[in-house]
Design a protein around this motif. Structure first.
Motif: not given
Length: 305
Positions: A4-5, A9-13, A67-68, A76-80
């Motif tokens: 996805r666009s 820093y956002r990551v989807t498993l 990322l970290l 930092f990172a944000v995992f969804e």
């Protein structure tokens, strides 16, 4: 790990990893803590044993470290993880799955003896200014992780993160030099385990490389101080640079924020108004855990008096 666009820093498993994690979550043991407050080696070993062989798990750990850990990265990172929480059999199983994932990065731990492993963060209205957690012991936690269980129904409470090493680099020489002096004090120190001895007063810049040292900043230590004090003025200059470079975003349900405290300061903006009208069980809820990396910091350089 996502097509996805979205911000980098956002990551989807991947869906297949989420499905397998959810199936394995019920078999993950409850965590046990050692005397030092860290997740016990036996629990970590059992988590790793259950997770071994899951599809694309190595991709997850590689993404985390990229990322970290990159010194020139954001830190930092944000995992969804909403899909994982939804697929797990219970809230407890979902949280164990998240804990197991984190154990692949570093060892989950608590710092304050009276806290649980995952501590619910308060829902006060005021903002939480830029800081690192446990700023005044010798060994602050290497990472913090915050899991959003419920976002603010008023749509506020943005998280903020700022790459503190870049902020330091933007300072003038005179300000940066003042920050190396042990002239800063923050709060009291009690009932902490696994973070080393108290440093009080402490320097903001400890002289260690980013992989080992910290920029020991918290805006709370600047309250009720003399604005004309050159040391306070230098710390305020750093605060301004942190604000200039901050990243601002909302955490949705299931979002897991992980921040490297060697590279980042973090905080939170105020929640939306009218919180008194929101039932307690519908207000924003974040759960926070600390992480300790494999390397232990064993030396502290001499600092200027």
């Amino acid at each position: 790990m996502t097509s996805r666009s979205v911000p980098e820093y956002r990551v989807t498993l991947p869906k297949e990893l989420v499905a397998d994690l959810a199936r394995q979550a019920a078999g993950l043991p409850e965590w046990r803590l050692g005397n030092d407050g860290e997740l016990s080696p036996e629990t970590v070993a059992r988590y790793h044993g259950v997770l071994a062989g899951l599809p694309r798990l190595a991709e997850f750990t590689t993404t985390c470290h990229q990322l970290l850990g990159a010194p020139d990265g954001e830190g930092f990172a944000v995992f969804e993880l909403a899909a994982l929480l939804d697929a797990a059999d219970s809230e407890e199983a979902g949280l164990r799955a998240v804990t197991a994932l984190l154990s692949l990065i570093a060892t989950p731990r608590r710092a304050f003896d009276h806290w649980p492993l995952w501590k619910p963060l308060g829902t006060n209205l005021a903002n939480t200014p830029m800081h690192i957690d446990a700023v005044n012991p010798k060994l602050p936690p290497d990472y913090i992780a915050q899991l959003c269980v419920r976002p603010d129904p008023r749509g506020q409470g943005h998280s903020v993160v700022s790459q503190v090493r870049r902020a330091v680099d933007r300072l003038g020489y005179a300000d940066a030099e003042l920050l190396t002096h042990p002239r800063y004090v923050d709060g009291s120190f009690f009932e902490l385990t696994g973070v080393g001895d108290e440093r009080q007063p402490f320097p903001i810049l400890d002289g260690l490389p980013p992989s080992e040292g910290f920029v020991r900043f918290t805006a709370k230590m600047l309250a009720d101080t003399d604005p004309a004090d050159p040391y306070i003025k230098a710390a305020r200059a750093l605060e301004r640079e942190l604000i200039t470079g901050k990243r601002r975003f909302l955490l949705g349900r299931g979002d897991l924020l992980i921040a490297n405290q060697h590279l980042c300061c973090h905080g939170r903006e105020a929640l939306g108004g009218g919180q008194e009208d929101v039932p307690e069980d519908e207000r924003r809820l974040l759960l926070q855990v600390f992480l300790r990396g494999q390397a232990r910091h064993t030396a502290t350089p001499e600092v200027m008096a």
